[in-house]
Design a protein around this motif. Structure first.
Motif, PDB file in Angstrom:
ATOM      1  N   ILE A  18      74.761 -77.083 -79.804  1.00  0.00           N
ATOM      2  CA  ILE A  18      73.940 -78.342 -80.037  1.00  0.00           C
ATOM      3  C   ILE A  18      74.102 -78.633 -81.613  1.00  0.00           C
ATOM      4  CG2 ILE A  18      71.854 -79.077 -80.074  1.00  0.00           C
ATOM      5  CD1 ILE A  18      70.948 -76.794 -78.060  1.00  0.00           C
ATOM      6  N   LEU A  19      74.429 -79.882 -81.779  1.00  0.00           N
ATOM      7  CA  LEU A  19      74.401 -80.602 -83.176  1.00  0.00           C
ATOM      8  C   LEU A  19      73.202 -81.518 -83.126  1.00  0.00           C
ATOM      9  CD1 LEU A  19      76.008 -81.251 -85.742  1.00  0.00           C
ATOM     10  CD2 LEU A  19      76.998 -83.128 -84.519  1.00  0.00           C
ATOM     11  N   THR A  20      72.412 -80.963 -84.265  1.00  0.00           N
ATOM     12  CA  THR A  20      71.172 -81.926 -84.254  1.00  0.00           C
ATOM     13  C   THR A  20      70.709 -81.939 -85.940  1.00  0.00           C
ATOM     14  OG1 THR A  20      68.702 -82.124 -83.428  1.00  0.00           O
ATOM     15  CG2 THR A  20      69.536 -79.880 -83.958  1.00  0.00           C
ATOM     16  N   GLN A  21      69.673 -82.659 -86.129  1.00  0.00           N
ATOM     17  CA  GLN A  21      69.025 -82.814 -87.488  1.00  0.00           C
ATOM     18  C   GLN A  21      67.990 -81.523 -87.404  1.00  0.00           C
ATOM     19  OE1 GLN A  21      70.090 -84.498 -90.090  1.00  0.00           O
ATOM     20  NE2 GLN A  21      68.708 -83.359 -91.312  1.00  0.00           N
ATOM     21  N   THR A  22      68.025 -80.422 -88.312  1.00  0.00           N
ATOM     22  CA  THR A  22      66.904 -79.635 -87.964  1.00  0.00           C
ATOM     23  C   THR A  22      66.078 -79.965 -89.148  1.00  0.00           C
ATOM     24  OG1 THR A  22      68.075 -78.079 -89.917  1.00  0.00           O
ATOM     25  CG2 THR A  22      68.803 -77.667 -87.653  1.00  0.00           C
ATOM     26  N   ASP A  23      64.894 -79.047 -89.426  1.00  0.00           N
ATOM     27  CA  ASP A  23      64.064 -79.342 -90.460  1.00  0.00           C
ATOM     28  C   ASP A  23      64.558 -79.287 -91.800  1.00  0.00           C
ATOM     29  OD1 ASP A  23      64.512 -76.385 -90.244  1.00  0.00           O
ATOM     30  OD2 ASP A  23      62.462 -76.098 -91.079  1.00  0.00           O
ATOM     31  N   THR A  24      65.571 -78.798 -92.071  1.00  0.00           N
ATOM     32  CA  THR A  24      66.067 -78.884 -93.365  1.00  0.00           C
ATOM     33  C   THR A  24      67.554 -79.882 -93.427  1.00  0.00           C
ATOM     34  OG1 THR A  24      67.312 -76.771 -93.041  1.00  0.00           O
ATOM     35  CG2 THR A  24      65.225 -76.720 -94.072  1.00  0.00           C
ATOM     36  N   THR A  25      68.418 -79.270 -92.621  1.00  0.00           N
ATOM     37  CA  THR A  25      69.674 -80.317 -92.829  1.00  0.00           C
ATOM     38  C   THR A  25      70.318 -80.320 -91.482  1.00  0.00           C
ATOM     39  OG1 THR A  25      71.699 -80.325 -94.035  1.00  0.00           O
ATOM     40  CG2 THR A  25      71.042 -78.422 -93.350  1.00  0.00           C
ATOM     41  N   VAL A  26      71.397 -81.152 -91.433  1.00  0.00           N
ATOM     42  CA  VAL A  26      72.048 -81.253 -89.947  1.00  0.00           C
ATOM     43  C   VAL A  26      72.673 -79.945 -89.776  1.00  0.00           C
ATOM     44  CG1 VAL A  26      74.154 -82.068 -91.020  1.00  0.00           C
ATOM     45  CG2 VAL A  26      73.843 -82.659 -88.848  1.00  0.00           C
ATOM     46  N   GLY A  27      72.579 -79.437 -88.576  1.00  0.00           N
ATOM     47  CA  GLY A  27      73.017 -78.181 -88.190  1.00  0.00           C
ATOM     48  C   GLY A  27      73.448 -77.709 -86.713  1.00  0.00           C
ATOM     49  N   PHE A  28      74.211 -76.559 -86.449  1.00  0.00           N
ATOM     50  CA  PHE A  28      74.517 -76.275 -85.297  1.00  0.00           C
ATOM     51  C   PHE A  28      73.378 -75.209 -84.817  1.00  0.00           C
ATOM     52  CE2 PHE A  28      79.050 -77.095 -86.707  1.00  0.00           C
ATOM     53  CZ  PHE A  28      79.250 -78.049 -85.833  1.00  0.00           C
ATOM     54  N   LEU A  29      73.197 -75.470 -83.384  1.00  0.00           N
ATOM     55  CA  LEU A  29      72.172 -74.292 -83.109  1.00  0.00           C
ATOM     56  C   LEU A  29      72.635 -73.942 -81.721  1.00  0.00           C
ATOM     57  CD1 LEU A  29      68.850 -76.512 -83.002  1.00  0.00           C
ATOM     58  CD2 LEU A  29      69.529 -74.827 -84.838  1.00  0.00           C
ATOM     59  N   SER A  30      72.616 -72.691 -81.570  1.00  0.00           N
ATOM     60  CA  SER A  30      73.038 -72.008 -80.056  1.00  0.00           C
ATOM     61  C   SER A  30      72.368 -70.560 -80.122  1.00  0.00           C
ATOM     62  CB  SER A  30      74.670 -72.084 -80.270  1.00  0.00           C
ATOM     63  OG  SER A  30      74.982 -71.340 -79.022  1.00  0.00           O
ATOM     64  N   GLN A  31      72.581 -70.161 -78.911  1.00  0.00           N
ATOM     65  CA  GLN A  31      72.159 -68.650 -78.764  1.00  0.00           C
ATOM     66  C   GLN A  31      73.224 -67.830 -78.474  1.00  0.00           C
ATOM     67  OE1 GLN A  31      69.320 -68.385 -75.252  1.00  0.00           O
ATOM     68  NE2 GLN A  31      67.730 -68.954 -76.807  1.00  0.00           N
ATOM     69  N   ASN A  32      74.441 -68.343 -78.761  1.00  0.00           N
ATOM     70  CA  ASN A  32      76.035 -67.806 -78.643  1.00  0.00           C
ATOM     71  C   ASN A  32      76.242 -67.718 -80.079  1.00  0.00           C
ATOM     72  OD1 ASN A  32      78.277 -66.962 -78.271  1.00  0.00           O
ATOM     73  ND2 ASN A  32      78.622 -67.899 -76.497  1.00  0.00           N
ATOM     74  N   GLY A  33      76.165 -66.556 -80.703  1.00  0.00           N
ATOM     75  CA  GLY A  33      76.519 -66.439 -82.203  1.00  0.00           C
ATOM     76  C   GLY A  33      77.989 -66.185 -82.466  1.00  0.00           C
ATOM     77  N   THR A  34      78.468 -65.690 -81.298  1.00  0.00           N
ATOM     78  CA  THR A  34      80.099 -65.514 -81.297  1.00  0.00           C
ATOM     79  C   THR A  34      80.910 -66.917 -81.400  1.00  0.00           C
ATOM     80  OG1 THR A  34      80.176 -63.437 -80.290  1.00  0.00           O
ATOM     81  CG2 THR A  34      82.059 -64.470 -80.177  1.00  0.00           C
ATOM     82  N   LYS A  35      80.340 -67.798 -80.757  1.00  0.00           N
ATOM     83  CA  LYS A  35      80.904 -69.315 -80.587  1.00  0.00           C
ATOM     84  C   LYS A  35      80.768 -69.944 -81.905  1.00  0.00           C
ATOM     85  CE  LYS A  35      81.390 -72.632 -77.084  1.00  0.00           C
ATOM     86  NZ  LYS A  35      80.787 -73.413 -75.754  1.00  0.00           N
ATOM     87  N   LEU A  36      79.576 -69.752 -82.443  1.00  0.00           N
ATOM     88  CA  LEU A  36      79.012 -70.349 -83.446  1.00  0.00           C
ATOM     89  C   LEU A  36      80.076 -69.935 -84.860  1.00  0.00           C
ATOM     90  CD1 LEU A  36      75.239 -70.480 -83.877  1.00  0.00           C
ATOM     91  CD2 LEU A  36      76.984 -72.570 -83.862  1.00  0.00           C
ATOM     92  N   ALA A  37      80.212 -68.601 -84.761  1.00  0.00           N
ATOM     93  CA  ALA A  37      81.318 -67.895 -85.720  1.00  0.00           C
ATOM     94  C   ALA A  37      82.544 -68.382 -85.657  1.00  0.00           C
ATOM     95  CB  ALA A  37      81.284 -66.488 -85.479  1.00  0.00           C
ATOM     96  N   GLN A  38      83.182 -68.679 -84.541  1.00  0.00           N
ATOM     97  CA  GLN A  38      84.438 -69.222 -84.367  1.00  0.00           C
ATOM     98  C   GLN A  38      84.413 -70.689 -84.627  1.00  0.00           C
ATOM     99  OE1 GLN A  38      85.031 -69.088 -80.077  1.00  0.00           O
ATOM    100  NE2 GLN A  38      85.737 -67.100 -80.373  1.00  0.00           N
ATOM    101  N   ILE A  39      83.562 -71.603 -84.373  1.00  0.00           N
ATOM    102  CA  ILE A  39      83.355 -72.883 -85.010  1.00  0.00           C
ATOM    103  C   ILE A  39      83.400 -73.117 -86.462  1.00  0.00           C
ATOM    104  CG2 ILE A  39      81.876 -74.893 -85.173  1.00  0.00           C
ATOM    105  CD1 ILE A  39      81.089 -74.507 -82.293  1.00  0.00           C
ATOM    106  N   LYS A  40      82.416 -72.051 -87.139  1.00  0.00           N
ATOM    107  CA  LYS A  40      82.400 -72.090 -88.587  1.00  0.00           C
ATOM    108  C   LYS A  40      83.664 -71.503 -89.164  1.00  0.00           C
ATOM    109  CE  LYS A  40      78.955 -72.522 -90.768  1.00  0.00           C
ATOM    110  NZ  LYS A  40      78.541 -73.589 -91.775  1.00  0.00           N
TER     111      LYS A  40
END
Length: 157
Positions: A18-40
């Motif tokens: 999920i791409l969204t504006q968080t309480d601090t900055t624009v961020g990716f959110l997910s419950q899948n840490g492996t997928k986030l690590a690949q994207i980053k």
């Protein structure tokens, strides 16, 4: 605005990025840490900050906050904490999205490649779901990061 790039609407939200504006900055959110690590493009061993929607969810996950630091954590705004090897933050979603309200926790990271600036095109390509309001998505400073234990607190960022 909820923008979905999937043919099955909300089939398994825990595996989506999920791409969204968080309480601090624009961020990716997910419950899948492996997928986030690949994207980053970052090592999978480097942990992500786990963001909880409220303190009840934090307690359910059995995160034990030292007694001397409980008030500090409860009153903190835009701050993340590390206790032993677990990093977390309690942040209420700033967008009134029912999708985000249904997630009790998610891994959070800034929406960019590791060590680079926010590029909207890159983020839109990598995200499965984009949540945006009339203000839009904008890069801001990251949350403050504190390492705490029963005796002391150290600011890392």
């Amino acid at each position: 605005m909820d923008n979905i790039n999937s043919t099955t609407r909300f089939s398994d939200i825990t595996q989506k990025i999920i791409l969204t504006q968080t309480d601090t900055t624009v961020g990716f959110l997910s419950q899948n840490g492996t997928k986030l690590a690949q994207i980053k493009s970052r090592p999978p061993t480097k942990p992500f900050i786990k963001v909880y929607k409220n303190f009840k969810s934090l307690a359910y996950d059995k995160v034990r906050i030292p007694n001397k630091q409980k008030n500090r954590v409860r009153r903190a705004k835009q701050s993340s904490f590390i206790i032993k090897t677990r990093s977390f933050r309690v942040a209420h979603p700033i967008l009134q999205s029912t999708l985000l309200q249904n997630l009790s926790w998610s891994y959070s990271t800034s929406a960019n490649e590791s060590g680079k600036k926010f590029l909207r095109n890159f983020c839109e390509e990598k995200a499965d779901i984009i949540i945006e309001d009339k203000i839009g998505l904008f890069e801001n400073k990251a949350s403050k990061l504190y390492k705490i234990n029963n005796k002391k607190i150290v600011r890392l960022r």
